[in-house]
Design a protein around this motif. Sequence first.
Motif, PDB file in Angstrom:
ATOM      1  N   CYS A  10      -2.549  17.601  10.902  1.00  0.00           N
ATOM      2  CA  CYS A  10      -2.095  16.275  11.313  1.00  0.00           C
ATOM      3  C   CYS A  10      -1.063  15.797  10.292  1.00  0.00           C
ATOM      4  N   VAL A  11       0.105  15.403  10.781  1.00  0.00           N
ATOM      5  CA  VAL A  11       1.191  14.950   9.913  1.00  0.00           C
ATOM      6  C   VAL A  11       1.497  13.494  10.248  1.00  0.00           C
ATOM      7  N   TYR A  12       1.630  12.681   9.203  1.00  0.00           N
ATOM      8  CA  TYR A  12       1.826  11.238   9.362  1.00  0.00           C
ATOM      9  C   TYR A  12       3.036  10.776   8.571  1.00  0.00           C
ATOM     10  N   HIS A  13       3.754   9.802   9.128  1.00  0.00           N
ATOM     11  CA  HIS A  13       4.869   9.147   8.436  1.00  0.00           C
ATOM     12  C   HIS A  13       4.493   7.689   8.227  1.00  0.00           C
ATOM     13  N   VAL A  14       4.659   7.220   7.007  1.00  0.00           N
ATOM     14  CA  VAL A  14       4.309   5.845   6.647  1.00  0.00           C
ATOM     15  C   VAL A  14       5.588   5.073   6.345  1.00  0.00           C
ATOM     16  N   LYS A  15       5.702   3.881   6.919  1.00  0.00           N
ATOM     17  CA  LYS A  15       6.834   2.990   6.662  1.00  0.00           C
ATOM     18  C   LYS A  15       6.290   1.567   6.594  1.00  0.00           C
ATOM     19  N   MET A  39       0.855  -1.176   0.000  1.00  0.00           N
ATOM     20  CA  MET A  39       0.000   0.000   0.000  1.00  0.00           C
ATOM     21  C   MET A  39       0.901   1.239   0.000  1.00  0.00           C
ATOM     22  N   SER A  40       0.686   2.123  -0.919  1.00  0.00           N
ATOM     23  CA  SER A  40       1.474   3.348  -1.009  1.00  0.00           C
ATOM     24  C   SER A  40       1.073   4.333   0.090  1.00  0.00           C
ATOM     25  N   THR A  41       1.904   5.335   0.288  1.00  0.00           N
ATOM     26  CA  THR A  41       1.586   6.388   1.255  1.00  0.00           C
ATOM     27  C   THR A  41       0.261   7.045   0.895  1.00  0.00           C
TER      28      THR A  41
END
Length: 123
Positions: free
Chosen positions: A104-109, A1-3
């Motif tokens: 709201c800021v999110y980081h996806v890994k 799943m992409s960001t």
Amino acid sequence: MSTETVAKRLIALCRHGRFEEAQHELYAKDAVSIEPEASAQGPLGNVKGLDAILEKGKRFQEAVTEMHGVEVSDPLVAGNWFSIVMTLDATMKEYGRVSMSEVCVYHVKDEKIVHEQFFFDQG
């Protein structure tokens, strides 16, 4: 799943008030949640781990008497990061009816949210 896919799924769930479902589905087990400095140490402050994030959400929901509406912007995606603007219209036990707007800021890994951070004016 992409960001971008993660972002769109989070937005879809949040627009329907399904915050806990979003956390179960999209967050890493060791995700962190960061609040503005003035509230970082409070009961809804900074936490680490999905269980702690879920508990923080539960405490927030317990403080809400009635949710009148939720607005969530489309995402702004940059690499493995995305941001949204979320506005809640709610009646709070301690404060009465309020409108809360935050960035709201999110980081996806590895297809999961590993970091969320909220920015809003307090007081």
